[in-house]
Write a protein that holds these residues in place. Structure first.
Motif, PDB file in Angstrom:
ATOM      1  N   THR A  74       0.826  -1.205   0.000  1.00 23.56           N
ATOM      2  CA  THR A  74       0.000   0.000   0.000  1.00 23.56           C
ATOM      3  C   THR A  74       0.860   1.256   0.000  1.00 23.56           C
ATOM      4  OG1 THR A  74      -1.758  -1.179   1.180  1.00 23.56           O
ATOM      5  CG2 THR A  74      -1.824   1.214   1.236  1.00 23.56           C
ATOM      6  N   LEU A  75       1.878   1.293   0.845  1.00 23.02           N
ATOM      7  CA  LEU A  75       2.756   2.460   0.914  1.00 23.02           C
ATOM      8  C   LEU A  75       3.495   2.671  -0.398  1.00 23.02           C
ATOM      9  CD1 LEU A  75       4.128   4.740   2.504  1.00 23.02           C
ATOM     10  CD2 LEU A  75       5.808   3.048   3.296  1.00 23.02           C
ATOM     11  N   ALA A  76       4.048   1.604  -0.961  1.00 24.90           N
ATOM     12  CA  ALA A  76       4.800   1.729  -2.209  1.00 24.90           C
ATOM     13  C   ALA A  76       3.909   2.219  -3.346  1.00 24.90           C
ATOM     14  CB  ALA A  76       5.427   0.386  -2.573  1.00 24.90           C
ATOM     15  N   SER A  84      -4.239   6.673  -3.346  1.00 25.94           N
ATOM     16  CA  SER A  84      -4.632   7.769  -2.463  1.00 25.94           C
ATOM     17  C   SER A  84      -3.961   7.670  -1.095  1.00 25.94           C
ATOM     18  CB  SER A  84      -6.151   7.770  -2.297  1.00 25.94           C
ATOM     19  OG  SER A  84      -6.539   8.732  -1.336  1.00 25.94           O
ATOM     20  N   TRP A  85      -3.278   8.741  -0.705  1.00 27.00           N
ATOM     21  CA  TRP A  85      -2.623   8.757   0.604  1.00 27.00           C
ATOM     22  C   TRP A  85      -3.626   8.666   1.743  1.00 27.00           C
ATOM     23  CZ3 TRP A  85       2.261   7.931   1.909  1.00 27.00           C
ATOM     24  CH2 TRP A  85       3.246   8.072   0.927  1.00 27.00           C
ATOM     25  N   ARG A  86      -4.819   9.168   1.543  1.00 27.36           N
ATOM     26  CA  ARG A  86      -5.801   9.121   2.630  1.00 27.36           C
ATOM     27  C   ARG A  86      -6.261   7.694   2.925  1.00 27.36           C
ATOM     28  NH1 ARG A  86     -11.148   8.531   1.162  1.00 27.36           N
ATOM     29  NH2 ARG A  86     -11.602   8.680  -1.075  1.00 27.36           N
ATOM     30  N   LYS A  87      -5.989   6.780   2.002  1.00 25.71           N
ATOM     31  CA  LYS A  87      -6.386   5.389   2.213  1.00 25.71           C
ATOM     32  C   LYS A  87      -5.266   4.531   2.788  1.00 25.71           C
ATOM     33  CE  LYS A  87      -9.671   5.231  -1.671  1.00 25.71           C
ATOM     34  NZ  LYS A  87     -10.010   4.497  -2.910  1.00 25.71           N
ATOM     35  N   VAL A  88      -4.062   5.058   2.877  1.00 28.04           N
ATOM     36  CA  VAL A  88      -2.925   4.229   3.288  1.00 28.04           C
ATOM     37  C   VAL A  88      -3.110   3.694   4.703  1.00 28.04           C
ATOM     38  CG1 VAL A  88      -0.457   4.247   3.816  1.00 28.04           C
ATOM     39  CG2 VAL A  88      -1.285   5.293   1.708  1.00 28.04           C
ATOM     40  N   MET A  89      -3.374   4.567   5.661  1.00 28.81           N
ATOM     41  CA  MET A  89      -3.534   4.107   7.040  1.00 28.81           C
ATOM     42  C   MET A  89      -4.769   3.230   7.214  1.00 28.81           C
ATOM     43  SD  MET A  89      -2.222   3.795   9.942  1.00 28.81           S
ATOM     44  CE  MET A  89      -0.859   4.957   9.828  1.00 28.81           C
ATOM     45  N   PRO A  90      -5.947   3.582   6.668  1.00 29.65           N
ATOM     46  CA  PRO A  90      -7.089   2.662   6.785  1.00 29.65           C
ATOM     47  C   PRO A  90      -6.807   1.279   6.187  1.00 29.65           C
ATOM     48  CG  PRO A  90      -7.852   4.831   6.142  1.00 29.65           C
ATOM     49  CD  PRO A  90      -6.353   4.878   6.074  1.00 29.65           C
ATOM     50  N   TYR A  91      -6.137   1.240   5.029  1.00 32.99           N
ATOM     51  CA  TYR A  91      -5.790  -0.056   4.445  1.00 32.99           C
ATOM     52  C   TYR A  91      -4.880  -0.844   5.391  1.00 32.99           C
ATOM     53  CZ  TYR A  91      -7.590  -0.057  -0.393  1.00 32.99           C
ATOM     54  OH  TYR A  91      -8.389  -0.117  -1.514  1.00 32.99           O
ATOM     55  N   LEU A 234       8.494  -1.929   5.044  1.00 31.82           N
ATOM     56  CA  LEU A 234       8.049  -0.627   4.564  1.00 31.82           C
ATOM     57  C   LEU A 234       9.147   0.071   3.760  1.00 31.82           C
ATOM     58  CD1 LEU A 234       6.127   0.691   7.715  1.00 31.82           C
ATOM     59  CD2 LEU A 234       5.135  -0.161   5.571  1.00 31.82           C
ATOM     60  N   VAL A 235      10.373  -0.014   4.251  1.00 33.22           N
ATOM     61  CA  VAL A 235      11.504   0.572   3.521  1.00 33.22           C
ATOM     62  C   VAL A 235      11.779  -0.209   2.243  1.00 33.22           C
ATOM     63  CG1 VAL A 235      13.984   1.055   3.616  1.00 33.22           C
ATOM     64  CG2 VAL A 235      12.547   1.542   5.606  1.00 33.22           C
ATOM     65  N   GLY A 236      11.814  -1.531   2.358  1.00 34.33           N
ATOM     66  CA  GLY A 236      12.115  -2.364   1.198  1.00 34.33           C
ATOM     67  C   GLY A 236      11.088  -2.256   0.100  1.00 34.33           C
ATOM     68  N   GLY A 237       9.816  -2.133   0.475  1.00 36.13           N
ATOM     69  CA  GLY A 237       8.767  -2.001  -0.538  1.00 36.13           C
ATOM     70  C   GLY A 237       8.928  -0.752  -1.367  1.00 36.13           C
ATOM     71  N   VAL A 238       9.242   0.361  -0.706  1.00 35.50           N
ATOM     72  CA  VAL A 238       9.450   1.614  -1.441  1.00 35.50           C
ATOM     73  C   VAL A 238      10.687   1.505  -2.342  1.00 35.50           C
ATOM     74  CG1 VAL A 238      10.021   4.061  -1.179  1.00 35.50           C
ATOM     75  CG2 VAL A 238       8.274   3.025   0.273  1.00 35.50           C
ATOM     76  N   ILE A 239      11.734   0.881  -1.841  1.00 34.52           N
ATOM     77  CA  ILE A 239      12.946   0.705  -2.655  1.00 34.52           C
ATOM     78  C   ILE A 239      12.655  -0.163  -3.877  1.00 34.52           C
ATOM     79  CG2 ILE A 239      15.242  -0.344  -2.701  1.00 34.52           C
ATOM     80  CD1 ILE A 239      15.573   0.545   0.209  1.00 34.52           C
ATOM     81  N   GLY A 240      11.959  -1.285  -3.654  1.00 41.98           N
ATOM     82  CA  GLY A 240      11.663  -2.188  -4.767  1.00 41.98           C
ATOM     83  C   GLY A 240      10.798  -1.547  -5.826  1.00 41.98           C
ATOM     84  N   ALA A 241       9.761  -0.824  -5.388  1.00 44.11           N
ATOM     85  CA  ALA A 241       8.882  -0.136  -6.344  1.00 44.11           C
ATOM     86  C   ALA A 241       9.647   0.957  -7.073  1.00 44.11           C
ATOM     87  CB  ALA A 241       7.674   0.451  -5.615  1.00 44.11           C
ATOM     88  N   GLY A 242      10.532   1.663  -6.356  1.00 44.84           N
ATOM     89  CA  GLY A 242      11.323   2.704  -6.993  1.00 44.84           C
ATOM     90  C   GLY A 242      12.277   2.144  -8.035  1.00 44.84           C
ATOM     91  N   LEU A 243      12.885   1.019  -7.725  1.00 41.50           N
ATOM     92  CA  LEU A 243      13.784   0.386  -8.691  1.00 41.50           C
ATOM     93  C   LEU A 243      13.021  -0.094  -9.923  1.00 41.50           C
ATOM     94  CD1 LEU A 243      16.113  -1.658  -6.307  1.00 41.50           C
ATOM     95  CD2 LEU A 243      16.743   0.329  -7.700  1.00 41.50           C
ATOM     96  N   TYR A 244      11.802  -0.597  -9.706  1.00 42.74           N
ATOM     97  CA  TYR A 244      10.998  -1.020 -10.861  1.00 42.74           C
ATOM     98  C   TYR A 244      10.721   0.159 -11.779  1.00 42.74           C
ATOM     99  CZ  TYR A 244       7.130  -2.424 -13.772  1.00 42.74           C
ATOM    100  OH  TYR A 244       6.337  -2.649 -14.868  1.00 42.74           O
ATOM    101  N   GLU A 245      10.316   1.282 -11.187  1.00 40.79           N
ATOM    102  CA  GLU A 245      10.026   2.460 -12.004  1.00 40.79           C
ATOM    103  C   GLU A 245      11.279   2.970 -12.703  1.00 40.79           C
ATOM    104  OE1 GLU A 245       7.070   3.963 -12.762  1.00 40.79           O
ATOM    105  OE2 GLU A 245       6.282   2.154 -11.843  1.00 40.79           O
ATOM    106  N   LEU A 246      12.412   2.915 -12.018  1.00 40.43           N
ATOM    107  CA  LEU A 246      13.661   3.419 -12.580  1.00 40.43           C
ATOM    108  C   LEU A 246      14.183   2.537 -13.712  1.00 40.43           C
ATOM    109  CD1 LEU A 246      16.092   5.410 -12.388  1.00 40.43           C
ATOM    110  CD2 LEU A 246      17.112   3.782 -10.756  1.00 40.43           C
TER     111      LEU A 246
END
Length: 277
Positions: A74-76, A84-91, A234-246
């Motif tokens: 969800t965070l990534a 939507s950022w407003r859905k991150v915490m509820p999810y 949480l850190v790894g998910g953002v890194i992995g998604a960022g690497l995919y986009e890059l």
């Protein structure tokens, strides 16, 4: 022609995330209880059951919520895919609640087995519910492992669910996502038990703590380990998604996007897209 009575909205999405994550945990924690506490099966049983749990959970929730089933996902998706950022915490809360309730069911169902295997409800059986560092692995080594494992998960999940990429045919994406989890389990389980999902770890950890496991938030040395399988994914998910986009995403041909953050295998009809705005 039959008309749908109401658009699911956020409540429907959260219900789907709750149910999908609960299915994941019922199979995942259930198989660990059988293998570790009852001696039925072996490690391959664990890897396959977790993967199948993911597959079935995604099939349950995918059409309504996108079946994140994991706060790291969800965070990534919020960081890189316009979710939507407003859905991150509820999810994240719905996912954790689903994991918590499912773990309570497993704790109840296997109460006799667990009591026979570990009468004191110690770290000997704590691993049924939540992860612990492997022998000789420090908390920092476990954190590194969780970052790497979750980065791999998000990189591959985006690869097989990106509408601009070659999507699996015939609604097979949930099966492929499950196989990704099987592969990570077979290759990255030794150091920290491949939680790769804060809800998967914290929900069952809390359930075990409330039902007699006094050291549930610690590792065998007494260190408050519970934060590692939360922060690492949480850190790894953002890194992995960022690497995919890059590396991949920015080179794919552009076309109309799916609902931001959805993990569907085909474009949703307009009414379904509106349901998740």
């Amino acid at each position: 022609m039959a008309q749908r009575l109401k658009v699911p909205g956020l409540v429907g999405e959260l219900a789907a995330e709750f149910a999908g994550t609960a299915i994941l945990i019922l199979f995942g924690v259930g198989v660990v209880a059988q293998v570790a506490a009852a001696g039925t099966g072996e490690f391959d049983s664990i890897a396959w059951a977790w993967g199948l749990g993911v597959t079935l959970g995604v099939y349950v929730a995918g059409r309504i919520s996108g079946a994140h089933l994991n706060p790291a996902v969800t965070l990534a998706l919020a960081v890189f895919k316009g979710f939507s950022w407003r859905k991150v915490m509820p999810y994240a809360l719905a996912q954790t609640a689903g994991a918590f309730v499912a773990a309570l069911i497993i704790r109840w169902n296997y109460s006799e087995v667990l009591s026979r295997f570990d009468p004191g409800l110690t770290s000997k059986s704590q691993g049924v519910f939540s992860t612990l560092p492997g022998a000789g692995v420090t908390e920092w080594g476990a954190l590194r492992d969780q970052i790497i494992g979750t980065a791999i998960l998000l990189f591959l999940v985006l690869a097989v669910t990106d509408a601009r990429n070659s999507l699996p045919a015939g609604n097979l994406a949930p099966l492929i996502v499950g196989l990704i989890v099987v592969a990570i389990g077979m290759a990255f389980a030794v150091n920290a038990g491949y939680a790769i999902n804060p809800a998967r770890d914290f929900g069952p950890r809390l359930a075990s703590f409330l039902t007699g496991y006094e050291t549930a938030f610690q590792d065998t040395s007494g260190y408050p380990y519970f934060w590692v399988p939360i922060v690492g994914p949480l850190v790894g998910g953002v890194i992995g998604a960022g690497l995919y986009e890059l590396i991949i995403g920015r080179f794919l041909p552009s076309e109309d996007e799916l609902e931001p953050g959805a993990l569907a295998t085909e474009k949703a009809p307009a009414e379904d897209a509106l349901a998740r705005v």
